[in-house]
Design an enzyme around this catalytic site. Structure first.
Site, PDB file in Angstrom:
ATOM      1  N   CYS A 100       3.114   3.568   7.502  1.00  0.00           N
ATOM      2  CA  CYS A 100       2.724   3.656   8.919  1.00  0.00           C
ATOM      3  C   CYS A 100       2.539   2.232   9.441  1.00  0.00           C
ATOM      4  O   CYS A 100       1.573   1.920  10.131  1.00  0.00           O
ATOM      5  CB  CYS A 100       1.479   4.515   9.111  1.00  0.00           C
ATOM      6  SG  CYS A 100       0.052   4.010   8.144  1.00  0.00           S
ATOM      7  N   ALA A 126      -1.138  10.282  -1.946  1.00  0.00           N
ATOM      8  CA  ALA A 126      -1.075  11.569  -1.243  1.00  0.00           C
ATOM      9  C   ALA A 126      -2.226  11.844  -0.284  1.00  0.00           C
ATOM     10  O   ALA A 126      -2.089  12.666   0.624  1.00  0.00           O
ATOM     11  CB  ALA A 126      -1.020  12.705  -2.282  1.00  0.00           C
ATOM     12  N   ASP A 134       4.324   7.374   0.173  1.00  0.00           N
ATOM     13  CA  ASP A 134       3.741   6.934   1.445  1.00  0.00           C
ATOM     14  C   ASP A 134       2.881   5.721   1.098  1.00  0.00           C
ATOM     15  O   ASP A 134       1.692   5.834   0.826  1.00  0.00           O
ATOM     16  CB  ASP A 134       2.910   8.077   2.045  1.00  0.00           C
ATOM     17  CG  ASP A 134       2.361   7.728   3.420  1.00  0.00           C
ATOM     18  OD1 ASP A 134       2.716   6.660   3.937  1.00  0.00           O
ATOM     19  OD2 ASP A 134       1.567   8.510   3.958  1.00  0.00           O
TER      20      ASP A 134
END
Length: 429
Positions: free
Chosen positions: A375, A255, A322
Site C-alpha cells: 500500500c 496476513a 502483502d
C-alpha cells in the site's frame, strides 16, 4: 451510563502521544474510545484524524498567534490549542461550544491557570480568521505534508504528485466486500437499499461496493453473520489477481488483520490457506475475522524472512505477499503516517521487502503464482523492487497487469476510488 469526559483534552493527549512520542493513532485511539458513547467516539476520531491531517497548517497558525510555542510540561496545551483551531476552522461545531469545551480541557489537564491564554488565542483566531487563512493558502503548509515526503512525491511522480497530495488530504470513502458465498453483490445491494442507503459498484472488482456515506457496521445487513466485510477497493484486488482455486495450498504472508485471507476463502472455500504474520497481537484480528465469516485457515505467527521456522519445507501453489511498507498509499486513512514516517524508512523497508520476497520465492511450486503487493506509492518499494527481483531470479516472469509496465501496476489514491497500491504478478517457470 458512561461517564462524561472532556473530549478535547483527551484528543490533545492522544495527538501528543502520536506526534511527540511516535505512537500510532490506530494503537492509542481504540483504547480511549472504549470509555465513550458511539457519538463521542466518532467526534474524538474526527478531531484526532482532522488535527493530524492538517497539522502543518495548525502549527503555522499557532506561530502567527503566539510569540512562542508551549513546550515541556505545557506541551499538551499546544495540542489542545490545535484541537480548538481545528474545530473552529474545519467543523460545524458551534464556535461557542468548541471554545467552551476546549478551554475547559485545560482544567481537566490540571492547567487551569492557563485557561485565559487558550481562550485569548482562540478568540484572536476567530477575529483574524479570514486574513490568516488566506495567508496560509499561499504558504508551503497548504500541502499538509512533511517536506521530505513532498520532495519524494514530486521526484517520483512529477505529473501526478498534486493529485496524490490532494487525495491524501481527503476523508477516505468506505468500501465494502460482499461475501459471494452468501449473496451476489447485487442481491446484497438490494438489502442495503431497503435500509435507505446508497452504494456504487466498481468495474474491476466483482464483490466491491462504495457507500455513498460511511456508516456504522451495525447498519450493514448481515455484518455479524459474515455477509459483508469492510475492505478498500485496492486491497480487494489482491485476492482477485491471485486467482485462488479450490484444493490449492495457498500462503497469505503478512496476513493481519485478515481481510485478504477471508477474501481468498470466499473465492476458493476449499483451498488450504495458511495465514502468517509476525505480529501475534494482530493475528488475533485474523482469527476474529475468520470466526465472524465462519471460515477456517491455519493461522501461524512467523517472520517472512525465515520460512523454515514456521512451514518447514512446505510448498505452495500460490502466495500472496502483502509486504510491510511505508503505507504512503493509505495516508488518507492513517494521517499519522505523515508524522510517524521518516525519509530513511523507505530504504530500510525496501531492504526488508527484498529479504522477505527472496526467502519466500523457493516456497512457491514450479508453475505457481506470487502476488507482491504494497500500500505504498514509492518506486523503491514497488517497480524498482520487482525489477531487481527479476534480475536476481531467472526462474521468475512478470505477468503484465492493467498498466503497460512489466514490473507491476501502480494505483494512486482517488477521491471516489481505492487507496494507493502496487501489484506485481510473478510466475515461476
Amino acid at each position: 451510563m458512561k461517564k462524561q469526559i472532556n473530549l478535547r483534552s483527551l484528543a490533545a493527549q492522544l495527538i501528543e502521544r502520536v506526534v511527540d512520542k511516535g505512537e500510532s493513532l490506530s494503537t492509542v485511539l481504540p483504547g480511549a474510545q472504549k470509555k465513550l458513547t458511539d457519538k463521542d467516539s466518532a467526534l474524538l476520531q474526527e478531531i484526532c484524524f482532522g488535527v493530524l491531517r492538517t497539522l502543518p497548517q495548525l502549527e503555522a497558525l499557532i506561530g502567527k498567534l503566539m510569540a512562542r510555542p508551549m513546550t515541556g510540561k505545557q506541551r499538551v496545551l499546544h495540542y489542545l490549542i490545535m484541537v480548538g483551531l481545528y474545530q473552529l476552522q474545519h467543523t460545524r461545531i458551534p464556535p461557542h461550544a468548541a471554545l467552551a469545551e476546549t478551554v475547559e480541557g485545560a482544567e481537566v489537564l490540571k492547567r487551569g491557570s492557563l485557561k485565559g491564554l487558550i481562550n485569548g488565542v482562540l478568540r484572536q483566531f476567530q477575529r483574524q480568521q479570514e486574513p490568516l487563512t488566506a495567508e496560509l493558502d499561499r504558504e508551503p503548509q497548504r500541502y499538509l505534508h512533511p517536506n521530505w515526503l513532498l520532495q519524494r512525491l514530486q521526484q517520483a511522480w512529477p505529473a501526478q504528485w498534486q493529485q496524490i497530495v490532494e487525495a491524501n488530504n481527503q476523508r477516505p470513502p468506505m468500501w465494502l466486500r460482499v461475501n459471494r458465498q452468501h449473496h451476489s453483490r447485487d442481491a446484497w445491494l438490494a438489502l442495503l437499499e431497503e435500509k435507505g442507503k446508497t452504494a456504487f459498484t466498481a468495474d474491476d472488482a466483482s464483490d466491491a461496493l462504495r457507500l455513498d456515506a460511511p456508516t456504522a457496521v451495525t447498519q450493514l445487513p448481515g455484518f455479524e453473520q459474515g455477509w459483508v466485510t469492510v475492505q478498500d477497493l485496492s486491497a480487494q484486488r489482491c485476492a482477485l489477481l491471485l486467482e485462488p482455486q479450490n484444493g490449492e495450498a495457498i500462503l497469505d504472508l503478512c496476513a493481519a488483520p485478515g481481510g485478504k485471507t477471508t477474501h481468498i476463502l470466499e473465492i476458493a472455500p476449499d483451498a488450504q490457506v495458511m495465514a502468517v504474520d509476525v505480529d501475534a497481537l494482530r493475528l488475533k484480528r485474523v482469527n476474529e475475522n475468520l470466526q465472524r465469516l465462519g471460515m477456517q485457515a491455519e493461522v501461524v505467527q512467523g517472520d517472512g524472512r525465515y520460512p523454515e521456522r514456521w512451514c518447514a519445507d512446505r510448498q505452495f501453489d500460490r502466495i500472496l505477499l502483502d509486504a510491510p511498507c511505508s503505507a504512503t498509499g493509505v495516508i488518507r486513512r492513517h494521517p499519522d503516517i505523515k508524522w510517524l514516517r521518516r525519509d530513511s524508512d523507505i530504504a530500510e523497508l525496501a531492504a526488508l521487502q527484498r529479504e522477505i520476497i527472496d526467502a519466500i520465492w523457493p516456497r512457491l511450486k514450479s508453475g505457481g503464482t506470487l502476488i507482491y503487493a504494497t500500500c505504498s506509492i514509492m518506486p523503491e518499494e514497488n517497480q524498482q523492487q520487482i525489477a531487481a527481483f527479476l534480475s536476481r531470479h531467472t526462474d521468475a516472469v512478470a505477468v503484465p497487469l492493467a498498466s503497460a509496465s512489466e514490473t507491476g501496476w501502480q494505483v494512486f489514491p482517488e477521491a471516489e476510488g481505492g487507496d494507493g497500491f502496487f501489484y506485481a504478478k510473478l510466475l515461476k517457470k
